[in-house]
Design an enzyme around this catalytic site. Structure first.
Site, PDB file in Angstrom:
ATOM      1  N   PRO A   9       0.793  -1.229   0.000  1.00 42.22           N
ATOM      2  CA  PRO A   9       0.000   0.000   0.000  1.00 42.22           C
ATOM      3  C   PRO A   9       0.830   1.287   0.000  1.00 42.22           C
ATOM      4  O   PRO A   9       1.895   1.339   0.603  1.00 42.22           O
ATOM      5  CB  PRO A   9      -0.816  -0.100   1.294  1.00 42.22           C
ATOM      6  CG  PRO A   9      -0.070  -1.057   2.151  1.00 42.22           C
ATOM      7  CD  PRO A   9       0.574  -2.037   1.203  1.00 42.22           C
ATOM      8  N   ASN A  10       0.304   2.252  -0.715  1.00 45.22           N
ATOM      9  CA  ASN A  10       0.851   3.614  -0.808  1.00 45.22           C
ATOM     10  C   ASN A  10       2.112   3.719  -1.661  1.00 45.22           C
ATOM     11  O   ASN A  10       2.602   4.820  -1.906  1.00 45.22           O
ATOM     12  CB  ASN A  10       1.111   4.220   0.590  1.00 45.22           C
ATOM     13  CG  ASN A  10      -0.153   4.323   1.401  1.00 45.22           C
ATOM     14  OD1 ASN A  10      -1.131   4.896   0.914  1.00 45.22           O
ATOM     15  ND2 ASN A  10      -0.184   3.767   2.597  1.00 45.22           N
ATOM     16  N   ARG A  17       5.154  10.986  -2.399  1.00 45.27           N
ATOM     17  CA  ARG A  17       4.865  10.604  -1.020  1.00 45.27           C
ATOM     18  C   ARG A  17       6.117  10.787  -0.151  1.00 45.27           C
ATOM     19  O   ARG A  17       7.134  10.127  -0.387  1.00 45.27           O
ATOM     20  CB  ARG A  17       4.474   9.125  -1.014  1.00 45.27           C
ATOM     21  CG  ARG A  17       4.307   8.538   0.346  1.00 45.27           C
ATOM     22  CD  ARG A  17       4.202   7.029   0.291  1.00 45.27           C
ATOM     23  NE  ARG A  17       4.023   6.529   1.624  1.00 45.27           N
ATOM     24  CZ  ARG A  17       4.332   5.313   2.023  1.00 45.27           C
ATOM     25  NH1 ARG A  17       4.841   4.444   1.171  1.00 45.27           N
ATOM     26  NH2 ARG A  17       4.135   4.952   3.267  1.00 45.27           N
ATOM     27  N   TYR A  22      11.191   8.609   1.241  1.00 43.74           N
ATOM     28  CA  TYR A  22      11.103   7.574   0.193  1.00 43.74           C
ATOM     29  C   TYR A  22      11.734   7.982  -1.134  1.00 43.74           C
ATOM     30  O   TYR A  22      11.764   7.189  -2.066  1.00 43.74           O
ATOM     31  CB  TYR A  22       9.634   7.173  -0.006  1.00 43.74           C
ATOM     32  CG  TYR A  22       9.017   6.592   1.241  1.00 43.74           C
ATOM     33  CD1 TYR A  22       9.532   5.425   1.804  1.00 43.74           C
ATOM     34  CD2 TYR A  22       7.950   7.215   1.888  1.00 43.74           C
ATOM     35  CE1 TYR A  22       8.990   4.891   2.972  1.00 43.74           C
ATOM     36  CE2 TYR A  22       7.405   6.688   3.046  1.00 43.74           C
ATOM     37  CZ  TYR A  22       7.929   5.530   3.584  1.00 43.74           C
ATOM     38  OH  TYR A  22       7.402   5.005   4.737  1.00 43.74           O
ATOM     39  N   ASN A  73       7.870  -5.698  -1.274  1.00 46.28           N
ATOM     40  CA  ASN A  73       7.883  -4.602  -0.318  1.00 46.28           C
ATOM     41  C   ASN A  73       6.451  -4.526   0.226  1.00 46.28           C
ATOM     42  O   ASN A  73       5.579  -3.954  -0.410  1.00 46.28           O
ATOM     43  CB  ASN A  73       8.277  -3.276  -0.970  1.00 46.28           C
ATOM     44  CG  ASN A  73       8.334  -2.154   0.057  1.00 46.28           C
ATOM     45  OD1 ASN A  73       7.878  -2.323   1.190  1.00 46.28           O
ATOM     46  ND2 ASN A  73       8.890  -1.011  -0.322  1.00 46.28           N
ATOM     47  N   ALA A  76       3.322  -0.878   4.703  1.00 43.68           N
ATOM     48  CA  ALA A  76       2.807  -0.867   6.083  1.00 43.68           C
ATOM     49  C   ALA A  76       2.362  -2.251   6.552  1.00 43.68           C
ATOM     50  O   ALA A  76       2.385  -2.541   7.756  1.00 43.68           O
ATOM     51  CB  ALA A  76       1.658   0.129   6.190  1.00 43.68           C
ATOM     52  N   GLU A  97      12.448  -9.744   1.135  1.00 40.96           N
ATOM     53  CA  GLU A  97      11.690  -8.576   1.609  1.00 40.96           C
ATOM     54  C   GLU A  97      12.554  -7.329   1.421  1.00 40.96           C
ATOM     55  O   GLU A  97      13.725  -7.339   1.808  1.00 40.96           O
ATOM     56  CB  GLU A  97      11.374  -8.782   3.103  1.00 40.96           C
ATOM     57  CG  GLU A  97      10.694  -7.591   3.761  1.00 40.96           C
ATOM     58  CD  GLU A  97      10.557  -7.789   5.284  1.00 40.96           C
ATOM     59  OE1 GLU A  97      10.788  -8.915   5.791  1.00 40.96           O
ATOM     60  OE2 GLU A  97      10.231  -6.790   5.949  1.00 40.96           O
ATOM     61  N   HIS A  99      12.771  -2.866   1.596  1.00 45.58           N
ATOM     62  CA  HIS A  99      12.213  -1.580   2.013  1.00 45.58           C
ATOM     63  C   HIS A  99      13.106  -0.460   1.502  1.00 45.58           C
ATOM     64  O   HIS A  99      14.328  -0.586   1.558  1.00 45.58           O
ATOM     65  CB  HIS A  99      12.128  -1.489   3.541  1.00 45.58           C
ATOM     66  CG  HIS A  99      11.252  -2.544   4.126  1.00 45.58           C
ATOM     67  ND1 HIS A  99       9.883  -2.444   4.114  1.00 45.58           N
ATOM     68  CD2 HIS A  99      11.545  -3.735   4.685  1.00 45.58           C
ATOM     69  CE1 HIS A  99       9.369  -3.532   4.655  1.00 45.58           C
ATOM     70  NE2 HIS A  99      10.360  -4.344   5.001  1.00 45.58           N
ATOM     71  N   LEU A 100      12.479   0.603   1.065  1.00 43.53           N
ATOM     72  CA  LEU A 100      13.239   1.775   0.619  1.00 43.53           C
ATOM     73  C   LEU A 100      13.972   2.403   1.801  1.00 43.53           C
ATOM     74  O   LEU A 100      15.162   2.702   1.728  1.00 43.53           O
ATOM     75  CB  LEU A 100      12.282   2.801  -0.001  1.00 43.53           C
ATOM     76  CG  LEU A 100      11.595   2.361  -1.308  1.00 43.53           C
ATOM     77  CD1 LEU A 100      10.244   3.022  -1.440  1.00 43.53           C
ATOM     78  CD2 LEU A 100      12.472   2.671  -2.496  1.00 43.53           C
ATOM     79  N   SER A 101      13.237   2.613   2.874  1.00 49.47           N
ATOM     80  CA  SER A 101      13.824   3.238   4.068  1.00 49.47           C
ATOM     81  C   SER A 101      14.368   2.146   4.989  1.00 49.47           C
ATOM     82  O   SER A 101      14.002   0.971   4.852  1.00 49.47           O
ATOM     83  CB  SER A 101      12.759   4.056   4.803  1.00 49.47           C
ATOM     84  OG  SER A 101      11.707   3.211   5.257  1.00 49.47           O
ATOM     85  N   ARG A 106      13.773   3.768  12.151  1.00 51.40           N
ATOM     86  CA  ARG A 106      12.599   4.648  12.171  1.00 51.40           C
ATOM     87  C   ARG A 106      11.779   4.386  13.445  1.00 51.40           C
ATOM     88  O   ARG A 106      12.314   3.882  14.425  1.00 51.40           O
ATOM     89  CB  ARG A 106      11.795   4.437  10.891  1.00 51.40           C
ATOM     90  CG  ARG A 106      12.606   4.840   9.637  1.00 51.40           C
ATOM     91  CD  ARG A 106      11.792   4.744   8.375  1.00 51.40           C
ATOM     92  NE  ARG A 106      10.626   5.641   8.425  1.00 51.40           N
ATOM     93  CZ  ARG A 106       9.591   5.541   7.587  1.00 51.40           C
ATOM     94  NH1 ARG A 106       9.585   4.592   6.649  1.00 51.40           N
ATOM     95  NH2 ARG A 106       8.576   6.373   7.693  1.00 51.40           N
TER      96      ARG A 106
HETATM   97  C1  DQA Z   1       8.381   0.874   3.592  1.00 47.43           C
HETATM   98  C2  DQA Z   1       8.528   1.055   5.119  1.00 47.43           C
HETATM   99  C3  DQA Z   1       7.193   0.850   5.824  1.00 47.43           C
HETATM  100  O1  DQA Z   1       7.347   1.023   7.228  1.00 47.43           O
HETATM  101  C4  DQA Z   1       6.188   1.861   5.326  1.00 47.43           C
HETATM  102  O2  DQA Z   1       4.924   1.632   5.916  1.00 47.43           O
HETATM  103  C5  DQA Z   1       6.088   1.914   3.846  1.00 47.43           C
HETATM  104  C6  DQA Z   1       7.287   1.776   3.033  1.00 47.43           C
HETATM  105  C7  DQA Z   1       9.688   1.207   2.852  1.00 47.43           C
HETATM  106  O3  DQA Z   1       9.800   0.804   1.694  1.00 47.43           O
HETATM  107  O4  DQA Z   1      10.555   1.892   3.386  1.00 47.43           O
HETATM  108  O5  DQA Z   1       5.020   2.161   3.297  1.00 47.43           O
HETATM  109  O6  DQA Z   1       8.073  -0.478   3.331  1.00 47.43           O
END
Ligand code: DQA
Length: 150
Positions: A9-10, A17, A22, A73, A76, A97, A99-101, A106
């Site tokens: 999502p997102n 965003r 990101y 990815n 959330a 798995e 993640h960008l961040s 965090r």
């Molecule tokens: C994310 C990290 C998650 O905590 C966050 O909810 C995201 C993006 C990342 O790619 O850094 O939507 O997966």
């Protein structure tokens, strides 16, 4: 070799965003870079993005048979979804798995991943490079599996 890339999502909003976290690359641009790398490696990639947990579960279930591995990815849902974790465990394909961040530096609620225990590994914190490193890692992992099974 066929790899399924799953975006949670997102991530469709990447580019606009929270760019401080990101970055400014759109999802389309990231998918383009993944496709280029896949062509270089000699594998095929398909992409799915959804904001809904059920659709992500459906996409993972449908990967069984047609794909050799999943790069995900979960966004959330990483921190909340037993359903996505169970779907990944059920299809029993190798999972990486990404993640960008860096989720570990965090907020505390992002430190826990329901997905990590069913993944081969996790790559977190390298922006779009997390995906590219993830594709390479998954590709090498699957290749090794094929050699071991032969
Ligand atoms: C994310 C990290 C998650 O905590 C966050 O909810 C995201 C993006 C990342 O790619 O850094 O939507 O997966």
């Amino acid at each position: 070799m066929n790899i399924l890339v799953v975006h949670g999502p997102n991530l469709n909003l990447l580019g606009m965003r929270e760019p401080g976290i990101y970055g400014t690359f759109t999802l389309e641009r990231i998918n383009g870079a993944i496709a280029e790398l896949a062509a270089e490696l000699g594998c095929t990639v398909s992409f799915v993005q959804s904001n809904s947990e059920g659709s992500l579960v459906d996409a993972i279930q449908q990967a069984s048979g047609g794909f050799d591995g999943i790069l995900i990815n979960p966004a959330a849902y990483t921190h909340t979804s037993v359903a996505i974790r169970d779907a990944l465990a059920a299809v029993a394909l190798p999972v990486v798995e990404v993640h960008l961040s860096n989720i570990h530096r965090r907020e505390e609620f992002r430190h826990h991943s329901f997905i990590a225990p069913v993944a081969v590994g996790q790559i977190s914190g390298f922006g779009p490079d997390s995906y590219l490193l993830g594709v390479r890692a998954l590709f090498n992992h699957i290749k090794k599996e094929i050699v071991t099974q032969a």
